[in-house]
Design an enzyme around this catalytic site. Structure first.
Site, PDB file in Angstrom:
ATOM      1  N   LEU A   1       0.815  -1.204   0.000  1.00 58.73           N
ATOM      2  CA  LEU A   1       0.000   0.000   0.000  1.00 58.73           C
ATOM      3  C   LEU A   1       0.852   1.259   0.000  1.00 58.73           C
ATOM      4  O   LEU A   1       0.460   2.275  -0.557  1.00 58.73           O
ATOM      5  CB  LEU A   1      -0.931   0.016   1.221  1.00 58.73           C
ATOM      6  CG  LEU A   1      -1.955  -1.115   1.313  1.00 58.73           C
ATOM      7  CD1 LEU A   1      -2.715  -1.032   2.630  1.00 58.73           C
ATOM      8  CD2 LEU A   1      -2.925  -1.064   0.138  1.00 58.73           C
TER       9      LEU A   1
ATOM     10  N   GLY B   1       7.500   4.107   2.786  1.00 53.28           N
ATOM     11  CA  GLY B   1       8.087   5.300   3.360  1.00 53.28           C
ATOM     12  C   GLY B   1       9.596   5.210   3.380  1.00 53.28           C
ATOM     13  O   GLY B   1      10.194   4.286   2.819  1.00 53.28           O
ATOM     14  N   GLN B   2      10.209   6.181   4.033  1.00 53.49           N
ATOM     15  CA  GLN B   2      11.671   6.220   4.071  1.00 53.49           C
ATOM     16  C   GLN B   2      12.242   4.991   4.760  1.00 53.49           C
ATOM     17  O   GLN B   2      13.269   4.459   4.364  1.00 53.49           O
ATOM     18  CB  GLN B   2      12.126   7.487   4.799  1.00 53.49           C
ATOM     19  CG  GLN B   2      13.634   7.682   4.795  1.00 53.49           C
ATOM     20  CD  GLN B   2      14.030   8.978   5.473  1.00 53.49           C
ATOM     21  OE1 GLN B   2      13.189   9.688   5.997  1.00 53.49           O
ATOM     22  NE2 GLN B   2      15.317   9.284   5.458  1.00 53.49           N
TER      23      GLN B   2
ATOM     24  N   ASP C   1       3.839  14.805  15.283  1.00 52.45           N
ATOM     25  CA  ASP C   1       4.119  14.667  13.846  1.00 52.45           C
ATOM     26  C   ASP C   1       2.844  14.796  13.022  1.00 52.45           C
ATOM     27  O   ASP C   1       2.649  14.069  12.052  1.00 52.45           O
ATOM     28  CB  ASP C   1       4.806  13.338  13.562  1.00 52.45           C
ATOM     29  CG  ASP C   1       5.458  13.303  12.178  1.00 52.45           C
ATOM     30  OD1 ASP C   1       5.835  14.389  11.679  1.00 52.45           O
ATOM     31  OD2 ASP C   1       5.575  12.220  11.596  1.00 52.45           O
TER      32      ASP C   1
ATOM     33  N   THR D   1     -10.266   3.653  48.386  1.00 54.40           N
ATOM     34  CA  THR D   1      -9.259   4.078  47.416  1.00 54.40           C
ATOM     35  C   THR D   1      -9.412   3.243  46.147  1.00 54.40           C
ATOM     36  O   THR D   1     -10.098   2.220  46.140  1.00 54.40           O
ATOM     37  CB  THR D   1      -7.823   3.904  47.959  1.00 54.40           C
ATOM     38  OG1 THR D   1      -7.607   2.517  48.257  1.00 54.40           O
ATOM     39  CG2 THR D   1      -7.609   4.750  49.208  1.00 54.40           C
TER      40      THR D   1
ATOM     41  N   ASP E   1     -15.408 -24.822  38.578  1.00 57.38           N
ATOM     42  CA  ASP E   1     -15.424 -26.283  38.393  1.00 57.38           C
ATOM     43  C   ASP E   1     -15.460 -26.690  36.929  1.00 57.38           C
ATOM     44  O   ASP E   1     -15.540 -27.880  36.613  1.00 57.38           O
ATOM     45  CB  ASP E   1     -16.599 -26.903  39.144  1.00 57.38           C
ATOM     46  CG  ASP E   1     -17.950 -26.386  38.657  1.00 57.38           C
ATOM     47  OD1 ASP E   1     -17.978 -25.607  37.676  1.00 57.38           O
ATOM     48  OD2 ASP E   1     -18.978 -26.747  39.264  1.00 57.38           O
TER      49      ASP E   1
END
Length: 556
Positions: free
Chosen positions: A103, A106-107, A221, A453, A485
């Site tokens: 698909l 990239g680098q 990014d 808590t 069980d």
């Protein structure tokens, strides 16, 4: 093109190639770092850092490439031929999926179309070559990307991770397929969008930023290439992808490593002192491009781009800006403020009149996603909560890493449990505007054992996204935990035993059985258990929850 690995603003990803390359590689945009302090010549230094990736024959001179690997991360397997980047063994991806055409390239990475064998459903598989993971930082980046994708799971505009797998040579990340191509392509094709469409797209993009920030994640990014369309016929079916440079952050935390892409990088990133405000700057750059077709800070060289970013001059005189509304320009100015403290937050951007006009975005406060999960959790019955705790304890580290970060940030005294005051202070830091009474309700809902808590497992169970429940192996394991069980049924005695193990007293066991038992046989079979776990929370366990809250108030 579908899901793809990262590329530059100018370079397009290859597509339509059916031949798998010999080597996959880690997907990464330029990741800059410098051990020297910032100087008046920072732009020169930064430009040099950005250009390092173009000098493939100089790896031996890069100190980042010779950092020794930590043994716990790079574990050798018995045949001594590979290590576990993920820290644990995973199933063989080829037993579950069939990988086919490429698909995107990239680098440093490749994404393939993959098909789940059992269902025939198509996904995208991003493959990362372990050979390229030279330093411990490289390994941690891959781990963190997977952790963050799990942490953000469930947001409508963020690509959904299906799972992560590892073999002797590669790490594979299987995720939702976005077959409609890149937002980048739409910008190139059209030059610009109408203001109305740009506002709708900006709402989606900034909505992703707001969701990330509310969950303690900084993307770092954002750019058009990292937004894909699910459907090529729907301009607004956008999904954010590629969290390879994303990091978890705590409120007030300062980052110093220089990362990102030249056109989109914020000035404070270049100055090595930044926080989540940098994501808003980047979104402002994208908005400028959506309205004009060109980036606001432009030059022929990278150094020139950095100089322009640091100067901060925004051109609103050239075409088409004279005919763009003043409201749009006002929003851009406030998103591209050179001073991070004066910049709008993502939430404030969503409330800006230009975004909100004609009801494009609601003008109301948005609670962080973790609060909505807590609210959902409060509607569940005790059995479902116990089952969630069982599931939470079996989840992998990458699935809960983000929630672990949030728990540790709230647990200020490192006691291993969150008190009311810690919960209140923590929610405030993450942007909550809840009243004390509402926080008390959340506390009571999450405190399964009524200890006063919230311990770690209770917090994970209360905040884990409910799509984790759809996994069959988790449901089977949880059911088997209660079915002591192995009879195929959960009886009232077994339920009582589980309550004891979880320290839960005064639980109305008969009410729990009645709510789940559909055929009135006095016990819970697996089908009834699954239906309870997957059923919408609004109608689940209300009676039991009211009883539990009454008990808590009486105890108080």
């Amino acid at each position: 093109m579908g899901n793809s690995c990262r590329g530059s603003f100018k370079d397009k990803l290859d597509e339509g190639d059916n031949n798998k390359p010999e080597d996959y590689s880690k997907t990464s945009t330029t990741n800059l770092s410098s051990n020297s302090d910032h100087s008046p010549n920072a732009a020169d230094i930064i430009a040099q850092e950005f250009s390092k990736d173009n000098n493939s024959n100089n790896n031996s001179k890069d100190p980042a490439l010779v950092i020794p690997l930590r043994e716990p991360i790079m574990r050798r397997n018995p045949d001594n031929q590979a290590y576990y980047v993920l820290g644990h063994k995973t199933p063989n991806i080829r037993d579950i999926y069939t990988l086919s055409r490429k698909l995107g390239q990239g680098q440093f990475g490749t994404t393939y179309l993959c098909t789940e064998i059992a269902s025939g459903v198509d996904y995208a598989c991003k493959s990362i070559s372990k050979r390229k993971l030279i330093s411990k930082e490289d390994v941690e980046d891959v781990r963190r990307e997977i952790q963050i994708m799990h942490h953000l799971a469930g947001h409508g505009s963020i690509v959904t991770i299906k799972g992560a797998y590892e073999d002797s040579l590669y790490v594979h990340i299987v995720m939702e397929l976005c077959a409609g191509g890149e937002l980048f392509d739409r910008i190139i094709q059209r030059g610009h969008y109408s203001e109305r469409k740009a506002a709708e797209l900006t709402k989606i993009i900034v909505g992703v930023v707001e969701a990330c920030h509310s969950l303690g994640v900084m993307h770092r990014d954002l750019k058009p290439e990292n937004f894909l369309l699910v459907n090529k016929d729907d301009d607004f079916s956008l999904k954010a992808i590629d969290f390879g440079l994303s990091v978890f952050f705590k409120p007030g935390q300062i980052f110093t490593d220089v990362v990102g892409s030249p056109y989109y990088v914020a000035p404070e990133v270049l100055l090595k002192r930044y926080g989540p405000e940098a994501d808003v700057w980047t979104a402002g750059v994208i908005l400028y491009i959506l309205l004009s077709g060109v980036p606001p800070f432009w030059a022929e060289t990278q150094q020139g781009i950095f100089d322009a970013v640091l100067k901060g001059y925004i051109d609103f005189e050239s075409d088409p800006w004279p005919v763009i509304s003043d409201s749009a320009k006002d929003l851009i100015r406030r998103m591209l403020s050179s001073k991070p403290a004066e910049r709008l937050t993502a939430h404030e951007v969503l409330r800006h009149p230009w975004i909100c006009e004609n009801g494009v975005a609601p003008d109301r406060a948005l609670d962080p996603a973790v609060l909505s999960r807590l609210k959902q959790f409060s509607a569940m019955n005790k059995l479902k909560k116990m089952a969630l705790k069982v599931i939470a304890e079996s989840l992998s580290e990458e699935e809960i890493a983000g929630l672990r970060e949030m728990f540790q940030a709230m647990d200020t005294d490192n006691s291993g449990a969150i008190t009311f005051d810690e919960l209140k202070a923590g929610l405030r830091k993450y942007g909550s505007t809840l009243k004390d009474t509402e926080i008390h309700d959340l506390m009571d809902a999450a405190d399964v054992d009524n200890s006063g808590t919230i311990d770690y497992s209770e917090f994970i169970a209360a905040t884990i996204h409910l799509n984790k429940l759809e996994r069959e192996e988790h449901l089977v394991a949880a059911f088997q935990y209660f079915d002591k069980d192995g009879s195929g049924f959960i009886t009232i005695d077994e339920l009582q035993q589980a309550c004891v193990e979880h320290g839960m007293a005064d639980v109305f066991l008969e009410d729990i059985i009645k709510e789940v038992d559909q055929n009135n046989d006095g016990k819970i079979d697996y089908g009834e258990f699954v239906e309870m776990m997957q059923k919408g929370n609004a109608g689940v366990g209300r009676r039991t929850m009211r009883n539990s809250l009454n008990i808590s108030m009486r105890d108080a």
